[in-house]
Scaffold this motif. Structure first.
Motif, PDB file in Angstrom:
ATOM      1  N   MET A   1       0.829  -1.216  -0.097  1.00 58.40           N
ATOM      2  CA  MET A   1       0.144   0.019  -0.006  1.00 58.40           C
ATOM      3  C   MET A   1       0.962   1.164  -0.102  1.00 58.40           C
ATOM      4  SD  MET A   1      -2.751   1.206   3.121  1.00 58.40           S
ATOM      5  CE  MET A   1      -3.712   0.118   2.628  1.00 58.40           C
ATOM      6  N   PRO A   2       0.761   2.248  -0.820  1.00 67.11           N
ATOM      7  CA  PRO A   2       1.428   3.464  -0.809  1.00 67.11           C
ATOM      8  C   PRO A   2       1.322   4.254   0.558  1.00 67.11           C
ATOM      9  CG  PRO A   2      -0.113   3.394  -2.697  1.00 67.11           C
ATOM     10  CD  PRO A   2      -0.596   2.246  -1.746  1.00 67.11           C
ATOM     11  N   LEU A   3       2.349   4.829   0.851  1.00 64.03           N
ATOM     12  CA  LEU A   3       2.466   5.378   2.032  1.00 64.03           C
ATOM     13  C   LEU A   3       1.498   6.696   2.238  1.00 64.03           C
ATOM     14  CD1 LEU A   3       3.852   5.857   4.802  1.00 64.03           C
ATOM     15  CD2 LEU A   3       5.641   7.048   3.635  1.00 64.03           C
ATOM     16  N   TRP A   4       1.140   7.252   1.312  1.00 65.58           N
ATOM     17  CA  TRP A   4       0.210   8.405   1.296  1.00 65.58           C
ATOM     18  C   TRP A   4      -1.262   8.104   1.657  1.00 65.58           C
ATOM     19  CZ3 TRP A   4      -3.999   8.564  -1.763  1.00 65.58           C
ATOM     20  CH2 TRP A   4      -3.895   7.577  -2.872  1.00 65.58           C
ATOM     21  N   LEU A   5      -1.470   6.524   0.991  1.00 66.81           N
ATOM     22  CA  LEU A   5      -2.623   6.044   1.431  1.00 66.81           C
ATOM     23  C   LEU A   5      -2.670   5.522   2.668  1.00 66.81           C
ATOM     24  CD1 LEU A   5      -5.372   5.258   0.287  1.00 66.81           C
ATOM     25  CD2 LEU A   5      -4.655   3.240  -0.547  1.00 66.81           C
ATOM     26  N   ALA A   6      -1.641   5.036   3.291  1.00 68.92           N
ATOM     27  CA  ALA A   6      -1.872   4.460   4.694  1.00 68.92           C
ATOM     28  C   ALA A   6      -1.795   5.436   5.559  1.00 68.92           C
ATOM     29  CB  ALA A   6      -0.353   3.678   5.141  1.00 68.92           C
ATOM     30  N   ILE A   7      -1.193   6.638   5.431  1.00 70.21           N
ATOM     31  CA  ILE A   7      -1.331   7.920   6.375  1.00 70.21           C
ATOM     32  C   ILE A   7      -2.769   8.321   6.237  1.00 70.21           C
ATOM     33  CG2 ILE A   7      -0.694  10.244   6.679  1.00 70.21           C
ATOM     34  CD1 ILE A   7       2.258   9.429   5.729  1.00 70.21           C
ATOM     35  N   TYR A   8      -3.421   8.407   5.191  1.00 75.78           N
ATOM     36  CA  TYR A   8      -4.379   9.008   4.936  1.00 75.78           C
ATOM     37  C   TYR A   8      -5.827   7.716   5.621  1.00 75.78           C
ATOM     38  CZ  TYR A   8      -9.118   9.944   2.731  1.00 75.78           C
ATOM     39  OH  TYR A   8     -10.577  10.126   2.212  1.00 75.78           O
ATOM     40  N   LEU A   9      -5.401   6.501   5.513  1.00 73.19           N
ATOM     41  CA  LEU A   9      -6.492   5.839   6.448  1.00 73.19           C
ATOM     42  C   LEU A   9      -6.013   5.840   7.661  1.00 73.19           C
ATOM     43  CD1 LEU A   9      -6.169   2.600   3.886  1.00 73.19           C
ATOM     44  CD2 LEU A   9      -8.256   4.462   4.166  1.00 73.19           C
ATOM     45  N   LYS A  10      -4.966   5.872   8.273  1.00 68.30           N
ATOM     46  CA  LYS A  10      -4.635   6.128   9.527  1.00 68.30           C
ATOM     47  C   LYS A  10      -5.250   7.331  10.238  1.00 68.30           C
ATOM     48  CE  LYS A  10      -0.963   5.983  13.167  1.00 68.30           C
ATOM     49  NZ  LYS A  10      -1.844   5.065  13.840  1.00 68.30           N
ATOM     50  N   GLN A  11      -5.327   8.384   9.456  1.00 68.88           N
ATOM     51  CA  GLN A  11      -5.811   9.783  10.256  1.00 68.88           C
ATOM     52  C   GLN A  11      -7.438   9.365  10.473  1.00 68.88           C
ATOM     53  OE1 GLN A  11      -4.488  12.429   7.227  1.00 68.88           O
ATOM     54  NE2 GLN A  11      -2.789  12.920   8.310  1.00 68.88           N
ATOM     55  N   ARG A  12      -8.010   8.462   9.467  1.00 74.95           N
ATOM     56  CA  ARG A  12      -9.445   8.395   9.727  1.00 74.95           C
ATOM     57  C   ARG A  12      -9.597   7.140  10.593  1.00 74.95           C
ATOM     58  NH1 ARG A  12      -7.875  11.547   6.551  1.00 74.95           N
ATOM     59  NH2 ARG A  12      -9.126  12.917   5.314  1.00 74.95           N
ATOM     60  N   ASN A  13      -8.575   6.627  11.154  1.00 78.31           N
ATOM     61  CA  ASN A  13      -8.817   5.274  12.048  1.00 78.31           C
ATOM     62  C   ASN A  13      -9.173   4.022  11.288  1.00 78.31           C
ATOM     63  OD1 ASN A  13      -7.882   6.723  14.253  1.00 78.31           O
ATOM     64  ND2 ASN A  13      -9.702   7.477  14.427  1.00 78.31           N
ATOM     65  N   LYS A  14      -8.754   4.052  10.125  1.00 76.23           N
ATOM     66  CA  LYS A  14      -9.396   2.925   9.195  1.00 76.23           C
ATOM     67  C   LYS A  14      -8.137   1.572   9.165  1.00 76.23           C
ATOM     68  CE  LYS A  14     -13.124   4.632   7.958  1.00 76.23           C
ATOM     69  NZ  LYS A  14     -14.545   4.380   8.342  1.00 76.23           N
ATOM     70  N   CYS A  15      -6.718   2.170   9.478  1.00 77.10           N
ATOM     71  CA  CYS A  15      -5.713   1.224   9.536  1.00 77.10           C
ATOM     72  C   CYS A  15      -4.860   1.414  10.470  1.00 77.10           C
ATOM     73  CB  CYS A  15      -5.362   1.067   8.324  1.00 77.10           C
ATOM     74  SG  CYS A  15      -4.231   2.248   7.768  1.00 77.10           S
ATOM     75  N   GLN A  16      -4.055   0.534  10.518  1.00 77.55           N
ATOM     76  CA  GLN A  16      -2.793   0.634  11.517  1.00 77.55           C
ATOM     77  C   GLN A  16      -1.409   0.758  10.702  1.00 77.55           C
ATOM     78  OE1 GLN A  16      -2.659  -2.528  14.654  1.00 77.55           O
ATOM     79  NE2 GLN A  16      -2.114  -0.952  15.952  1.00 77.55           N
ATOM     80  N   VAL A  17      -0.643   1.683  10.999  1.00 77.51           N
ATOM     81  CA  VAL A  17       0.662   1.461   9.934  1.00 77.51           C
ATOM     82  C   VAL A  17       1.787   0.569  10.451  1.00 77.51           C
ATOM     83  CG1 VAL A  17       2.247   3.172   8.789  1.00 77.51           C
ATOM     84  CG2 VAL A  17      -0.140   3.942   9.103  1.00 77.51           C
ATOM     85  N   GLN A  18       2.250   0.099   9.619  1.00 74.91           N
ATOM     86  CA  GLN A  18       3.548  -0.739  10.091  1.00 74.91           C
ATOM     87  C   GLN A  18       4.738  -0.011   9.754  1.00 74.91           C
ATOM     88  OE1 GLN A  18       3.419  -4.986   8.514  1.00 74.91           O
ATOM     89  NE2 GLN A  18       5.462  -5.184   9.742  1.00 74.91           N
ATOM     90  N   VAL A  19       5.437   0.266  10.705  1.00 75.29           N
ATOM     91  CA  VAL A  19       6.831   1.083  10.620  1.00 75.29           C
ATOM     92  C   VAL A  19       7.806   0.240   9.851  1.00 75.29           C
ATOM     93  CG1 VAL A  19       8.591   2.423  11.790  1.00 75.29           C
ATOM     94  CG2 VAL A  19       6.429   2.298  12.644  1.00 75.29           C
TER      95      VAL A  19
END
Length: 127
Positions: free
Chosen positions: A1-19
């Motif tokens: 998943m692209p980083l920009w999409l992961a950040i977008y979804l994280k900001q909406r509490n839709k996913c967790q980001v793996q560092v």
């Protein structure tokens, strides 16, 4: 998943980001030591956009890190080491053969010296 999409979804509490694995304090401490040891070459241990990716993680996913301030500090230390190394390498370029191999230099280091290259190109063009 692209980083920009992961950040977008994280900001909406839709996913967790793996560092990424390289964005670990112990790993970055080792990279910093390697960068200090190497004089004329850059470490291959971190990605080309390491600084930009780390900044995005620190700004948008700070809760994924236990000590964000220490992580920011070590990334900045690595950047400074690499930038100083790049300047040192460029100062030692032979005028008769101005080509220098800059393998594994990061985007942020190259962008930090870009204005100097543009100025030199403009001066060379006026000659």
């Amino acid at each position: 998943m692209p980083l920009w999409l992961a950040i977008y979804l994280k900001q909406r509490n839709k996913c967790q980001v793996q560092v990424p694995q390289w964005l670990d304090f112990e790993y970055l401490t080792k990279v910093k030591a390697i960068e200090r040891e190497l004089d004329e070459i850059f470490s291959e241990e971190i990605p080309y956009y390491y600084f930009e990716v780390a900044t995005l993680f620190f700004n948008h996913c700070a809760d994924e890190f236990q000590q964000v301030a220490k992580m920011k500090s070590i990334i900045e230390d690595i950047f400074e080491l690499r930038k100083e190394k790049l300047v040192r390498i460029l100062k030692n370029v032979d005028p008769k053969n101005p080509v220098k191999f800059l393998s594994n230099a990061g985007a942020v280091e190259l962008n930090s010296v870009r204005p100097a290259f543009q100025s030199a190109h403009n001066v060379a063009g006026q000659m």
